[in-house]
Structures are given as C-alpha cells and as structure tokens.
Design a protein around this motif. Sequence first.
Motif, PDB file in Angstrom:
ATOM      1  N   TYR A 131     -48.357 -27.236  33.500  1.00  0.00           N
ATOM      2  CA  TYR A 131     -49.285 -28.362  33.663  1.00  0.00           C
ATOM      3  C   TYR A 131     -49.570 -28.699  35.128  1.00  0.00           C
ATOM      4  CZ  TYR A 131     -51.537 -32.845  32.942  1.00  0.00           C
ATOM      5  OH  TYR A 131     -52.441 -33.874  32.938  1.00  0.00           O
ATOM      6  N   THR A 132     -48.548 -28.606  35.984  1.00  0.00           N
ATOM      7  CA  THR A 132     -48.754 -29.046  37.369  1.00  0.00           C
ATOM      8  C   THR A 132     -49.350 -27.947  38.245  1.00  0.00           C
ATOM      9  OG1 THR A 132     -46.489 -28.420  37.870  1.00  0.00           O
ATOM     10  CG2 THR A 132     -46.873 -30.727  37.315  1.00  0.00           C
TER      11      THR A 132
ATOM     12  N   ILE B 185     -41.263 -34.298  39.724  1.00  0.00           N
ATOM     13  CA  ILE B 185     -40.078 -33.459  39.936  1.00  0.00           C
ATOM     14  C   ILE B 185     -40.359 -31.982  39.609  1.00  0.00           C
ATOM     15  CG2 ILE B 185     -37.697 -33.066  39.129  1.00  0.00           C
ATOM     16  CD1 ILE B 185     -37.398 -36.118  38.973  1.00  0.00           C
ATOM     17  N   VAL B 186     -41.128 -31.732  38.543  1.00  0.00           N
ATOM     18  CA  VAL B 186     -41.443 -30.339  38.174  1.00  0.00           C
ATOM     19  C   VAL B 186     -42.097 -29.609  39.337  1.00  0.00           C
ATOM     20  CG1 VAL B 186     -42.491 -28.883  36.429  1.00  0.00           C
ATOM     21  CG2 VAL B 186     -42.082 -31.273  35.937  1.00  0.00           C
TER      22      VAL B 186
ATOM     23  N   MET C  80     -38.244 -27.894  39.850  1.00  0.00           N
ATOM     24  CA  MET C  80     -37.129 -28.079  38.924  1.00  0.00           C
ATOM     25  C   MET C  80     -37.664 -28.190  37.494  1.00  0.00           C
ATOM     26  SD  MET C  80     -34.352 -31.182  38.724  1.00  0.00           S
ATOM     27  CE  MET C  80     -33.348 -30.644  40.106  1.00  0.00           C
ATOM     28  N   ALA C  81     -37.140 -27.346  36.591  1.00  0.00           N
ATOM     29  CA  ALA C  81     -37.546 -27.424  35.185  1.00  0.00           C
ATOM     30  C   ALA C  81     -36.328 -27.766  34.337  1.00  0.00           C
ATOM     31  CB  ALA C  81     -38.159 -26.111  34.733  1.00  0.00           C
ATOM     32  N   HIS C  82     -36.588 -28.421  33.218  1.00  0.00           N
ATOM     33  CA  HIS C  82     -35.511 -28.922  32.375  1.00  0.00           C
ATOM     34  C   HIS C  82     -35.789 -28.483  30.939  1.00  0.00           C
ATOM     35  CE1 HIS C  82     -33.078 -32.816  31.177  1.00  0.00           C
ATOM     36  NE2 HIS C  82     -32.761 -31.779  30.433  1.00  0.00           N
TER      37      HIS C  82
ATOM     38  N   MET D 142     -42.854 -32.015  31.659  1.00  0.00           N
ATOM     39  CA  MET D 142     -43.886 -31.030  31.995  1.00  0.00           C
ATOM     40  C   MET D 142     -44.614 -31.423  33.285  1.00  0.00           C
ATOM     41  SD  MET D 142     -43.614 -28.938  29.513  1.00  0.00           S
ATOM     42  CE  MET D 142     -41.920 -29.403  29.250  1.00  0.00           C
ATOM     43  N   GLY D 143     -44.299 -32.613  33.807  1.00  0.00           N
ATOM     44  CA  GLY D 143     -44.985 -33.094  35.004  1.00  0.00           C
ATOM     45  C   GLY D 143     -46.190 -33.966  34.677  1.00  0.00           C
TER      46      GLY D 143
END
Lengths: 236, 298
Positions: free
Chosen positions: A104-105, A75-76, A80-82, B184-185
């Motif tokens: 990270y991604t 999802i990130v 989209m960040a949470h 963070m994925g």
Amino acid sequence: MAMLEVKDLHVFYGVIEAIKGISFSVEAGEVIALIGANGAGKTTTLHTVTGLVPAKQGEILFEGKDLLKTPPHKIVEMGMAHVPEGRRIFAELSVLANLKLGAYTRRDKREIEETLEMVYERFPRLKERRGQIAGTLSGGEQQMLAMGRALMSRPKIILMDEPSMGLSPLYVSQIFAIIEEIRKTGTTVLLVEQNAKKALEIADRAYVLETGNIALEGNARELMENDSVKRAYLGE
Amino acid sequence: MQTFISTLIDGLSLGSLYALVALGYSMVYGIAKMLNFAHGDVIMIGIYTLFVTLGAMGTSPLMLALSALIMIAFCALLGFTIEKLAYKPLRTASPLSVLITAIGVSYLLQNIALLVFGSRQQKVPTYFSLGSIYIGSVQIELLSLLILAVTVLIMILLALFISKTKLGSAMLAVSEDKGAAQLMGINVNATISLTFVIGSALAGVGALLYAAKMPWVGPYTGSVFGIKAFAAAVFGGIGSIPGAMIGGVLIGIIEAMMNVFLPDALSNASDGFAYLVLIIMLVLKPSGLLGRKQIEKV
C-alpha cells in the motif's frame, strides 16, 4: 547501533501491567526469537512495536527513530512489516487484493509487480489461488498469504507472531523453511513463538519472557541447553 | 395499468433518493461500524442551504449550479466536522456511547435549524421545472427519470472508486480489520474521515434531488426521510452498496404502491405497511437482502 532497540518498555491494559520494563535489541540480519508461555507478553510486545497498542513508558528505536513518537501507519514505510497473530488477512478480499494491500505505501507500479512475482515464486500456492477469496484458503495458506503480504512492503525487518499456530506439522516445517529463506535474503526477523524448540533451532539469539519480564536471554543454542528452558519450554 | 406504471416510476425515483441516502448510512456503518443517526439531518441542513443560496442568488442555471456546489461542499464539510468533533474522540468507546452521541448530534442539528429558521416549513424556490413526457398514455415526470439516472450514475462511480482506486482498497481494508489495515500503512483515521466526507456529499446530492421533488423543508424533514433511508439500508443489507440501492428502490416502490393502491381508509398508514414488509423481510433474512455472509475467521 542495533537495528531495533527496545528500552525499558512498560505497557498497561487498564490497570494491569502487561509489560514490566523490558529491554532487548535486534541487530540487522539476525533472527531473534521471543519465547514464553501464554500471557507472558510476547504478542503485546510486537503490538507495541508497530503501534497497535500504546506504551506507557520507554523507547522503541528503529534505526535510531523512536517508533512510539511515530504515527503507526508510517512505520511500514520505514521498513518494518508485521505478520500479526491470527494472520488477520482480509478474508473478504481476493488473495491478490491482500497482496496489493501489503504494498500500500509503495508507489512504483513496476517495482510492485517485481515484488509480486518474487512472492509468487516463494509461495506458488498463492499464485495458483490469486483470484480466490482469502477467507476460503486453508489455515496454512492463510499464513503464507499473511507472510507474502508482509513481504510485499519489502521490509528490512519482519515481525512474525506465532506463524506456526494451529497448523499441521507439514505446514509448520514449511513455514520455518520459509523463515530461513527470508533470513537468507538479508531480511531481519523478530519471531514470537510458542513452539520454542523450532524457534530456538532457527534463531541466532533469543529472549525468554515470563509475565511481562525478560527472564533469560542469550545465544539460541545455549538456551536450548539451559535446564530451566528445557524443563519449561522444551518439555524435556 | 397506466396508474400502475406511473406509480412504479414514481416509486423508482423516490426509491433512488432513499438509496442515495441509504448509501451514506451503509458506507459509514461498513467502515466506522457505527450508525450515524445525524446523516438524515445533514440532508435537512443541505436543503436549508439551498433555500438560503437560491433565495439570495436566484435560480438561473449558473446560480443553481453554484448553489448546488456550495451546498454539497457544505454538507461534506459538515460530515467531516461531525466525525472529527463528535465521533473520533469516541473511537475506542462502547458502541452504545457512540450511538447516543449520534442521536445527540442529530438533535443538535435539528435544534440549530429550529433556532435559525423556526419551526414552520419553508418553501425552497423551484429550480427544476422539467415537465413530463408521455409514453403511450402513461405520463412520466422527467424529474423522476433524472433522479433515477443520477442515482444509478453515482452508484456506478462509487463502485468503481472502491474497486479500482487505492483509497477504495484502503476503505475495504479498514472496514474489515482496522488493526491489520494500519499494519499495511493505511491511515485509518483519514480513511474514516474520507468515508464521512463522501457519505455527506452524497447526502448533499440527495438534498438537491429531494428538494426538486418536494420543495418544503422543516427542521425534521431530514430525520423522517433519513429513518426510511436507514430502513432501506438495513433492508438491502447494511454495509453493501448494491444492497443500499436495492433496499432503497424496494422501499420506494412499496411506499408509492401503498399510497396509491391501499383502500382510502388505510392509505394514511402506508408507512406502517412499508415497515411491516421490512419486519417480515428481516425475520426471514436477518442480514438483509445482500447482507454480508459472516466468514468464520480462523
């Protein structure tokens, strides 16, 4: 098409229905507030959107893609960040390591460095303390770290859960000023807050959650004038 | 004095073996928050694998290298499979259910070995005959030095992997907060799988060195050794990599010293004394020597 569209969402904890079929939408560029009392289901709603809690029924469409059918760790990358309730920074790692985990991604090292500089510019305190172990930061600094960490993924939309909780009034104003700045850069914000007054001041539109249902929705300024909102959430 | 030094070196090499295995317990505990009781049995399966491959292919250097690779890969695969089949479905279950499952897996592996190889101890073909050197009048087995060197090297590589690579940072994040890591994925399940693969590959290296030192294997070889390594992990502070090293080495040295220096009447009880030291230590410092301080979460 709305950027984020939640349709008829039902969430259960065991046999207890925490979210009873809510629908709401967020347009690109908006700041949307979800307000409500403790236990109304605000945090559960955000957790379901980013896959921390499974849904029983419904759809969560982000730019047309159903998040309920997406592996949560993907999802990130979609933008989209949470910023979760209680901040949930990695307390044993350094400030810098926390920020890097936010990216990270992402793969391009140069671009990550640029975002890091941007985050440092917005939160000079994090730059000063980049080598420090995150658990030793003050509550307000930890909140900034959680926000900075979320920004490191360069999100299109950022979900913020009670960013002002437990902070001194000075930090609360700072945090809301930062949310204002984030909006100015074109990032969409979905804000969950118990501080309804502050949230409605900053939001374009808002939804009022009561025990798993949406009780009221509308323009934030109009909701501020609504008698039942005033009584229940603004303490007037 | 001579006896003391050679016993010390013997203890160091035995301790490095404990350390290597303790690492597997510690990593898995740190990241999956579970005690993988089957970890010791992975070593046992590793030694049996060597017994079979070396028996079939001989112990020439090439065949030895090939056998070692096959065995370590097999251990890694075994760890991966155990996690996938037995532990992953219990990710949200109570820690007690996971613990019982781990004990179950341990018995399962022991019983498989019992069925295939019988209960008699088997002799693994000798594959390292390194002899010994003399420093002054102290005799030192080269194998002891090799074990020590390999363990230290692996510790350093592992520490570098965790602190310098992206996957390492994912492991740290998962060990602290799975939910936040996911936000963070980070693919939490894949990270846990990776931890089991690394831990089990280390068990494979442990098996290779263990069988070079003590070339006999039975269905319970791994669990007896594993329990001591587990004690070493707790002794050093479970979840801590340097803690596993220090805990392992200390337990090894204590055990070797007890064996040599306890009066004959008591030397059969050397394990008991080693554990006595462990108990005293834990009473004094419950989180272990290098155990993580619990940081109050705001």
